[in-house]
Design a protein around this motif. Structure first.
Motif, short mmCIF file in Angstrom:
data_model
loop_
_atom_site.label_atom_id
_atom_site.label_comp_id
_atom_site.label_asym_id
_atom_site.label_seq_id
_atom_site.Cartn_x
_atom_site.Cartn_y
_atom_site.Cartn_z
N PHE A 76 0.55 -0.93 -0.05
CA PHE A 76 0.22 -0.44 -0.33
C PHE A 76 0.88 1.57 0.25
CE2 PHE A 76 -1.94 3.54 1.83
CZ PHE A 76 -3.69 3.57 1.29
N ASN A 77 1.79 1.22 0.72
CA ASN A 77 3.19 2.38 1.10
C ASN A 77 3.69 2.46 -0.20
OD1 ASN A 77 1.89 3.36 3.52
ND2 ASN A 77 3.55 1.74 4.82
N ARG A 78 4.12 1.44 -0.79
CA ARG A 78 4.62 2.08 -2.28
C ARG A 78 3.83 2.12 -3.78
NH1 ARG A 78 8.98 -3.45 -1.83
NH2 ARG A 78 10.24 -2.55 0.26
N LEU A 79 2.47 1.86 -3.73
CA LEU A 79 1.42 2.26 -4.95
C LEU A 79 1.26 2.86 -4.01
CD1 LEU A 79 -0.07 -1.62 -5.56
CD2 LEU A 79 0.99 0.23 -7.37
N PHE A 80 0.77 3.97 -3.00
CA PHE A 80 0.10 5.35 -3.30
C PHE A 80 1.34 6.24 -3.16
CE2 PHE A 80 -1.11 8.65 -0.48
CZ PHE A 80 -2.70 8.56 -0.48
N LEU A 81 2.52 5.99 -2.25
CA LEU A 81 3.59 7.21 -2.78
C LEU A 81 3.94 7.06 -4.52
CD1 LEU A 81 5.81 8.88 -2.00
CD2 LEU A 81 7.32 7.31 -1.37
N LEU A 82 4.44 5.93 -5.04
CA LEU A 82 4.55 6.08 -6.61
C LEU A 82 3.39 6.67 -6.98
CD1 LEU A 82 6.56 4.76 -8.79
CD2 LEU A 82 5.00 2.75 -8.74
N ASN A 83 2.41 6.23 -6.71
CA ASN A 83 1.19 6.88 -8.16
C ASN A 83 0.51 8.30 -7.55
OD1 ASN A 83 -0.88 5.02 -9.33
ND2 ASN A 83 -0.37 3.87 -7.83
N PHE A 84 1.60 9.08 -6.12
CA PHE A 84 1.62 10.62 -6.29
C PHE A 84 2.61 10.86 -6.58
CE2 PHE A 84 1.82 13.89 -2.97
CZ PHE A 84 0.81 14.27 -2.79
N VAL A 85 3.28 10.22 -6.66
CA VAL A 85 4.31 10.91 -7.76
C VAL A 85 4.38 11.14 -9.48
CG1 VAL A 85 6.91 10.64 -8.68
CG2 VAL A 85 6.40 10.22 -6.10
N PHE A 86 3.84 9.54 -10.00
CA PHE A 86 3.46 9.70 -11.28
C PHE A 86 2.30 10.77 -11.49
CE2 PHE A 86 4.88 4.99 -11.99
CZ PHE A 86 6.09 6.58 -12.93
N LEU A 87 1.88 11.58 -10.45
CA LEU A 87 0.43 12.65 -10.75
C LEU A 87 1.20 14.03 -11.92
CD1 LEU A 87 -1.66 13.44 -7.20
CD2 LEU A 87 -2.21 12.33 -9.41
N THR A 88 2.55 13.77 -11.46
CA THR A 88 2.87 14.90 -12.45
C THR A 88 3.14 14.54 -13.74
OG1 THR A 88 5.22 13.88 -11.95
CG2 THR A 88 4.28 15.86 -10.67
N PHE A 89 3.69 13.15 -13.83
CA PHE A 89 3.75 12.88 -15.35
C PHE A 89 1.76 12.83 -15.73
CE2 PHE A 89 7.23 10.99 -13.34
CZ PHE A 89 8.14 10.47 -14.48
#
Length: 161
Positions: A76-89
Motif C-alpha cells: 500500500f505505502n509503495r503504490l500510494f507513494l508511486l501513484n502520488f509521484v506519477f501525478l506529475t506525469f
C-alpha cells in the motif's frame, strides 16, 4: 457498507478500466518505438491499475475493521507513494495534449474550441483520470484512517463498559 465506499469502489472500477486500456496502448506504443514517454506511460498506467486493484481489495476484504498490516501495508505505502509521484506525469500528458491541440489550431487557422469533440477525447480522458486518481488517493487515505479507527474501537470495546 456505507454508500461512500460503494461509490468509491465504483470509481476504482472505472479508473481500472481506463488505466487498463491506456496501459495496453502505452505498451503497444513502447513495443513499436521505444521512447521515454512510452516507458513512463506503461509505468504510470500500470501503477494506476495496480492501485485500483489494491483499493478494491481493501474495501472488500478489510472493511470495516481490519487494519492494513504487514506485507499489505508495505505494498500500500509503495503504490500510494508511486501513484502520488506519477501525478506529475499525468499532468504532463494533459499539457502535451493541450499543446498538440493548440498546434493543430495554429496550423489549421481555427480557434482552440472550434474542433469537433473527437479531437478533445484524449484530453478529456486524461483530465477525468487525473480527477479520479486524486479522489482515489484521498479515498485510500480516508479508508486507511477509518480502518484503523474501527479496529481500535473494536479492540478496546471492553474498556468502555
Amino acid at each position: 457498507m456505507p454508500l461512500r465506499w460503494k461509490l468509491f469502489r465504483l470509481l476504482c472500477i472505472l479508473q481500472m478500466i481506463a488505466a487498463g486500456f491506456k496501459a495496453m496502448e502505452a505498451l503497444l506504443t513502447f513495443l513499436q518505438h521505444i521512447s521515454f514517454g512510452s516507458i513512463v506511460g506503461v509505468l504510470l498506467f500500470s501503477s494506476i491499475f495496480m492501485l485500483t486493484i489494491l483499493a478494491i481489495n481493501l474495501v472488500n476484504n478489510n472493511y470495516p475493521d481490519n487494519p492494513v498490516e504487514g506485507r499489505q501495508k508495505k505494498v500500500f505505502n509503495r503504490l500510494f507513494l508511486l501513484n502520488f509521484v506519477f501525478l506529475t506525469f499525468l499532468f504532463g500528458f494533459i499539457i502535451i495534449e493541450v499543446r498538440e491541440i493548440k498546434q493543430l489550431a495554429m496550423v489549421s487557422g481555427k480557434n482552440f474550441f472550434d474542433f469537433s469533440f473527437s479531437i478533445f477525447v484524449l484530453l478529456i480522458l486524461y483530465i477525468v483520470m487525473l480527477i479520479l486518481q486524486l479522489v482515489i488517493l484521498f479515498g485510500l487515505y480516508k479508508l486507511r484512517l477509518e480502518l484503523y479507527e474501527n479496529f481500535m474501537n473494536r479492540k478496546f470495546e471492553f474498556e468502555k463498559n
